[in-house]
Design an enzyme around this catalytic site. Structure first.
Site, PDB file in Angstrom:
ATOM      1  CB  SER A  14      38.551  43.000  43.491  1.00  0.00           C
ATOM      2  OG  SER A  14      39.896  42.686  43.262  1.00  0.00           O
TER       3      SER A  14
ATOM      4  CE1 TYR B 250      38.385  47.053  39.407  1.00  0.00           C
ATOM      5  CE2 TYR B 250      40.172  45.990  40.600  1.00  0.00           C
ATOM      6  CZ  TYR B 250      38.929  45.933  39.988  1.00  0.00           C
ATOM      7  OH  TYR B 250      38.231  44.751  39.993  1.00  0.00           O
TER       8      TYR B 250
ATOM      9  CE  LYS C 130      35.241  46.140  41.222  1.00  0.00           C
ATOM     10  NZ  LYS C 130      33.936  45.838  40.660  1.00  0.00           N
TER      11      LYS C 130
END
Ligand code: NAD
Ligand code: WQD
Length: 344
Positions: free
Chosen positions: A123, A147, A151
């Site tokens: 992302s 989050y 990643k």
């Protein structure tokens, strides 16, 4: 055969359609924690082809090994994971468990089954607050929430793994803001509860499910003061996965010494649109007015974020083709034909 983890989800289902249309055989591996099996029935309807389905959890090594063996996978596209930023702040362990441990188990299972090709959903959130725009892949990495850190941790694991075994073929795709839906109106984004993201919220306001949009801040250093993002049509994004897979396969057949690669590529359009640009485009696409009110900034939000998409074109021969108009029109079509998502 390609194993698609998280294939029932928003981006996964659109990618499954394009994979099936391109003639790939696929098996989806999903625990349906944020998706509905109905999406897969619709993928088959759109493509006119069948696919395999294994219900399972990526944190379960034995299920993954069994799945890879059963479908005789030679590549994996790994979408499975949790993706809500706010939830990741409240429940970091769940994010590290699903996203990091889940990927670790998958990589171990792939190693055990000698599967060497992987496309991973990363992302743009790994960049954090941009130091310079547009964001190139060598921009410093400084995610600002669990989050994003999950990643980045996976990216680092993948880089280390490739370093240890350079016959692996890995593509790390950094998506910007995926929006829109398939032109058929049969599959689209189906958020549970109140949508966190702009486009699904706007769509629900347009259809009358929500009263008004809160615009989180109009005092950013952007042309109209509202946040600017690089929205990318989910069908363009799906094509990017095919291109990534094809590039990895081409590297496999071209290189006699069997040396693999680890590509890191932005998937964005390179264009930034503000919240009010999106509202205006959606009003045009839907013919409905979108009432909004200006609200305080959302904590953790950045002013602007958009990609430099040059590397994707150079390495994958991929470029986004669909514009904001198509993003809003397809979102609206999906919203109107499925006002309650897959429950409709
Ligand atoms: P989604 O929630 O719609 O799809 C994820 C799928 O994975 C769901 O079907 C869910 O049931 C499944 N899943 C989750 N945890 C699992 C587990 N432990 N085992 C098996 N299945 C599991 O999300 P999406 O928008 O399609 O995102 C796909 C991937 O792309 C995610 O990894 C996400 O982090 C990443 N991504 C998404 C966005 C975005 O804005 N949508 C942006 C950048 C990156
Ligand atoms: C876009 C713009 C908001 C909702 C998030 C994740 C990111 C990635 C994509 C997975 C911002 C504004 C939004 C609303 C608003 N996901 N907005 N009112 O924050 O760029 O990215 O999704 O990897 O990691 O952080 O997307 O759609 O939430 O917001 O004004 O009700 O819309 O402030 O400027 P974001 P978004």
């Amino acid at each position: 055969m390609i194993l698609v983890t998280g294939g029932a989800g928003y981006i996964g289902s659109h990618t499954c359609v394009e994979l099936l249309n391109a003639g790939f055989d696929i098996t989806v591996f999903d625990n349906f924690c944020n998706s509905n099996p109905e999406a897969l029935a619709r993928v088959e309807r759109i493509s006119g082809r069948k696919m395999g389905l294994i219900e399972g959890d990526c944190r379960d090594h034995a299920s993954l090994v069994a799945a890879l063996k059963k479908c005789k996978a030679n590549a994996v596209i790994h979408f499975a994971g949790l993706k809500a930023v706010g939830e990741s702040v409240a429940q970091p362990l769940s994010y590290y468990d699903n996203n990091v441990v889940g990927t670790l188990r998958l990589l171990q299972a792939m190693q055990e089954c000698d599967v060497k090709t992987l496309v991973f959903s990363s992302s743009a959130t790994v960049y954090g607050d941009p130091v310079q725009l547009p964001l190139t892949e060598d921009h410093p990495l400084a995610p600002t929430n669990p989050y994003g850190r999950s990643k980045l941790m996976v990216e680092e694991i993948l880089r280390d793994l490739h370093h240890s075994d350079n016959t692996l073929r890995i593509s790390i795709l950094r998506y910007f803001n995926p929006v829109g839906a398939h032109a058929s109106g049969l599959i689209g984004e189906d958020p549970q509860g109140i949508p966190n993201n702009l486009m699904p919220f706007v769509a629900q306001v347009a259809v009358g499910r929500r009263e008004a949009l809160s615009v989180w801040g109009n005092d950013y250093p952007t042309p109209d003061g509202t946040g600017v993002r690089d929205y990318i049509h989910v069908v363009d994004l799906a094509h990017g996965h095919l291109k990534a897979l094809e590039a990895l396969e081409a590297s496999q057949s071209a290189q006699v010494n069997k040396s693999g690669q680890c590509l890191i590529v932005n998937l964005g359009t390179g264009l930034g649109y503000s919240v009010l640009d999106v509202v205006q485009a959606f009003e045009k696409a839907s013919g409905r007015s979108i009432p909004y009110r200006i609200a305080p900034r959302r904590p953790g939000d950045i002013a602007s974020c958009y990609a430099d998409p040059k590397r994707a074109f150079a390495l994958l021969d991929w470029k986004a083709k669909l514009g904001l108009e198509e993003m809003c029109a397809s979102s609206w079509h999906w919203q109107c034909t499925n006002p309650k998502g897959y429950q409709s």
